[in-house]
Design a protein around this motif. Structure first.
Motif, PDB file in Angstrom:
ATOM      1  N   SER A  93     -14.759  -3.036  -0.207  1.00 13.15           N
ATOM      2  CA  SER A  93     -14.090  -1.849  -0.642  1.00 13.15           C
ATOM      3  C   SER A  93     -12.661  -2.190  -0.899  1.00 13.15           C
ATOM      4  O   SER A  93     -11.839  -1.795  -0.133  1.00 13.15           O
ATOM      5  CB  SER A  93     -14.117  -0.814   0.439  1.00 13.15           C
ATOM      6  OG  SER A  93     -14.535   0.379   0.015  1.00 13.15           O
ATOM      7  N   ASP A 140      -8.060  -3.465   1.636  1.00 13.02           N
ATOM      8  CA  ASP A 140      -8.362  -2.035   1.764  1.00 13.02           C
ATOM      9  C   ASP A 140      -8.104  -1.213   0.502  1.00 13.02           C
ATOM     10  O   ASP A 140      -7.280  -0.311   0.495  1.00 13.02           O
ATOM     11  CB  ASP A 140      -7.558  -1.459   2.939  1.00 13.02           C
ATOM     12  CG  ASP A 140      -7.837   0.024   3.169  1.00 13.02           C
ATOM     13  OD1 ASP A 140      -8.975   0.445   2.941  1.00 13.02           O
ATOM     14  OD2 ASP A 140      -6.908   0.753   3.579  1.00 13.02           O
ATOM     15  N   GLN A 141      -8.814  -1.543  -0.558  1.00 12.28           N
ATOM     16  CA  GLN A 141      -8.691  -0.759  -1.779  1.00 12.28           C
ATOM     17  C   GLN A 141     -10.021  -0.812  -2.527  1.00 12.28           C
ATOM     18  O   GLN A 141     -10.534  -1.910  -2.760  1.00 12.28           O
ATOM     19  CB  GLN A 141      -7.563  -1.292  -2.659  1.00 12.28           C
ATOM     20  CG  GLN A 141      -7.146  -0.335  -3.759  1.00 12.28           C
ATOM     21  CD  GLN A 141      -5.733  -0.631  -4.213  1.00 12.28           C
ATOM     22  OE1 GLN A 141      -4.802  -0.692  -3.418  1.00 12.28           O
ATOM     23  NE2 GLN A 141      -5.560  -0.820  -5.511  1.00 12.28           N
ATOM     24  N   LYS A 144       0.813  -1.218   0.000  1.00 10.28           N
ATOM     25  CA  LYS A 144       0.000   0.000   0.000  1.00 10.28           C
ATOM     26  C   LYS A 144       0.845   1.266   0.000  1.00 10.28           C
ATOM     27  O   LYS A 144       0.300   2.364  -0.178  1.00 10.28           O
ATOM     28  CB  LYS A 144      -0.906   0.024   1.238  1.00 10.28           C
ATOM     29  CG  LYS A 144      -1.829  -1.173   1.374  1.00 10.28           C
ATOM     30  CD  LYS A 144      -2.627  -1.085   2.654  1.00 10.28           C
ATOM     31  CE  LYS A 144      -3.481  -2.322   2.856  1.00 10.28           C
ATOM     32  NZ  LYS A 144      -4.278  -2.238   4.103  1.00 10.28           N
ATOM     33  N   TRP A 202     -10.690  -8.786   2.815  1.00  5.47           N
ATOM     34  CA  TRP A 202     -10.786  -7.611   1.961  1.00  5.47           C
ATOM     35  C   TRP A 202     -10.706  -6.322   2.760  1.00  5.47           C
ATOM     36  O   TRP A 202     -10.302  -5.286   2.244  1.00  5.47           O
ATOM     37  CB  TRP A 202     -12.070  -7.674   1.147  1.00  5.47           C
ATOM     38  CG  TRP A 202     -11.969  -8.672   0.050  1.00  5.47           C
ATOM     39  CD1 TRP A 202     -12.457  -9.944   0.047  1.00  5.47           C
ATOM     40  CD2 TRP A 202     -11.298  -8.506  -1.195  1.00  5.47           C
ATOM     41  NE1 TRP A 202     -12.132 -10.581  -1.122  1.00  5.47           N
ATOM     42  CE2 TRP A 202     -11.434  -9.718  -1.903  1.00  5.47           C
ATOM     43  CE3 TRP A 202     -10.604  -7.465  -1.779  1.00  5.47           C
ATOM     44  CZ2 TRP A 202     -10.890  -9.904  -3.163  1.00  5.47           C
ATOM     45  CZ3 TRP A 202     -10.073  -7.650  -3.029  1.00  5.47           C
ATOM     46  CH2 TRP A 202     -10.219  -8.861  -3.715  1.00  5.47           C
ATOM     47  N   PHE A 203     -11.077  -6.377   4.035  1.00  7.85           N
ATOM     48  CA  PHE A 203     -10.923  -5.209   4.898  1.00  7.85           C
ATOM     49  C   PHE A 203      -9.451  -4.824   4.993  1.00  7.85           C
ATOM     50  O   PHE A 203      -9.088  -3.643   4.938  1.00  7.85           O
ATOM     51  CB  PHE A 203     -11.481  -5.519   6.296  1.00  7.85           C
ATOM     52  CG  PHE A 203     -11.194  -4.448   7.309  1.00  7.85           C
ATOM     53  CD1 PHE A 203     -11.972  -3.302   7.349  1.00  7.85           C
ATOM     54  CD2 PHE A 203     -10.149  -4.587   8.210  1.00  7.85           C
ATOM     55  CE1 PHE A 203     -11.702  -2.295   8.284  1.00  7.85           C
ATOM     56  CE2 PHE A 203      -9.872  -3.599   9.143  1.00  7.85           C
ATOM     57  CZ  PHE A 203     -10.672  -2.443   9.180  1.00  7.85           C
ATOM     58  N   TYR A 204      -8.584  -5.821   5.088  1.00  4.43           N
ATOM     59  CA  TYR A 204      -7.157  -5.543   5.199  1.00  4.43           C
ATOM     60  C   TYR A 204      -6.516  -5.227   3.854  1.00  4.43           C
ATOM     61  O   TYR A 204      -5.523  -4.501   3.797  1.00  4.43           O
ATOM     62  CB  TYR A 204      -6.439  -6.712   5.877  1.00  4.43           C
ATOM     63  CG  TYR A 204      -6.646  -6.726   7.377  1.00  4.43           C
ATOM     64  CD1 TYR A 204      -6.069  -5.758   8.182  1.00  4.43           C
ATOM     65  CD2 TYR A 204      -7.448  -7.695   7.968  1.00  4.43           C
ATOM     66  CE1 TYR A 204      -6.274  -5.749   9.555  1.00  4.43           C
ATOM     67  CE2 TYR A 204      -7.656  -7.695   9.344  1.00  4.43           C
ATOM     68  CZ  TYR A 204      -7.067  -6.718  10.127  1.00  4.43           C
ATOM     69  OH  TYR A 204      -7.272  -6.711  11.484  1.00  4.43           O
ATOM     70  N   GLY A 244     -12.973  -3.342  -0.872  1.00  6.76           N
ATOM     71  CA  GLY A 244     -14.002  -3.150  -0.030  1.00  6.76           C
ATOM     72  C   GLY A 244     -15.331  -3.619   0.020  1.00  6.76           C
ATOM     73  O   GLY A 244     -15.838  -3.420   1.038  1.00  6.76           O
ATOM     74  N   THR A 258      -5.858  -2.230  -8.643  1.00  5.12           N
ATOM     75  CA  THR A 258      -7.006  -2.832  -7.968  1.00  5.12           C
ATOM     76  C   THR A 258      -7.368  -4.166  -8.608  1.00  5.12           C
ATOM     77  O   THR A 258      -7.614  -5.156  -7.907  1.00  5.12           O
ATOM     78  CB  THR A 258      -8.216  -1.893  -8.024  1.00  5.12           C
ATOM     79  OG1 THR A 258      -7.902  -0.661  -7.359  1.00  5.12           O
ATOM     80  CG2 THR A 258      -9.432  -2.517  -7.344  1.00  5.12           C
TER      81      THR A 258
END
Length: 229
Positions: free
Chosen positions: A97, A121-122, A50, A117-119, A99, A65
């Motif tokens: 997201s 984070d895109q 990131k 997917w939270f981690y 997300g 992404t």
């Protein structure tokens, strides 16, 4: 270069058990274990980096992404086969997201996949496909429309966007100017945005890749305006 743990010294001074506090913070040992596995997976994989994200152009971010999405699916399958996550079989419908997520056939539970997917984070390209397009059909479509469109939407054979907002009208739905005029000769609706302010605007992250849209417009037939549909 080894990463620095700037919090290690402060943790060592804590008057409470740091490991137990992690569980309290997560809500339960189960939630902590899922979160910890997902966090370690993302942090240890260079594809999920990131640190360069703020320097990417819009086009580069879009490609990045998609690259992360494909890699996450690949890693999920690999880790499921190795028993990294639980073995509850389900079809999880996501669009997090990056997300909220893509349709992913996996052995992960929905909780595990959302956490992963939270981690990551895109923002993903299919956010509104799952969050707005499909729910609009489910909540407002006829049974015939649901039978036709939902299977294709769930299988990502079509990618939908949500076209409500106009340049001059955001949340003011009653002020929308785009019209959908029914043509009985062709059994079709003619969609028309007659003014600059009626231009459909900001259809979400799907503007570049969508194949279909839920369009909110003023229904007109036989010369009569029936309002926004």
């Amino acid at each position: 270069m080894e990463p620095l743990d700037y919090h290690a010294e402060e943790r060592s001074k804590a008057s409470f058990d740091v490991e137990e506090m992690k569980i309290v913070w997560a809500g339960s040992r189960h939630a902590f274990e899922i979160s910890d596995r997902a966090a370690r997976l993302v942090a240890s994989d260079p594809v999920f980096r990131k640190d360069n994200r703020t320097m990417l152009s819009r086009k580069e971010l879009f490609k990045d992404t998609l690259r992360k999405t494909a890699h996450a699916v690949k890693r999920t399958i690999e880790l499921n086969l190795s028993g990294f996550f639980s073995s509850e079989l389900l079809i999880a419908l996501f669009d997090f997201s990056l997300g909220y997520l893509i349709k992913l056939l996996s052995f992960m539970t929905e909780e595990e996949t959302h956490t992963l997917w939270f981690y990551v984070d895109q923002p993903a390209y299919a956010n509104l496909h799952w969050g707005m397009f499909i729910p609009a059909i489910e909540g407002q479509g006829t049974e015939e429309q649901k039978q036709k469109w939902l299977p294709m939407a769930h299988n990502m054979q079509i990618i939908g966007c949500y076209a409500q907002t106009e340049l001059g009208h955001g949340s003011n739905v009653q002020g929308l100017e785009t019209t959908a005029t029914f043509d009985p000769q062709t059994d079709e609706f003619v969609i028309h945005s007659p003014t600059l302010t009626s231009s459909k605007w900001w259809p979400g992250g799907l503007g570049k890749v969508s194949t279909h849209a839920v369009v909110y417009a003023r229904l007109r037939t036989d010369g009569q305006d029936y309002g926004v549909h």
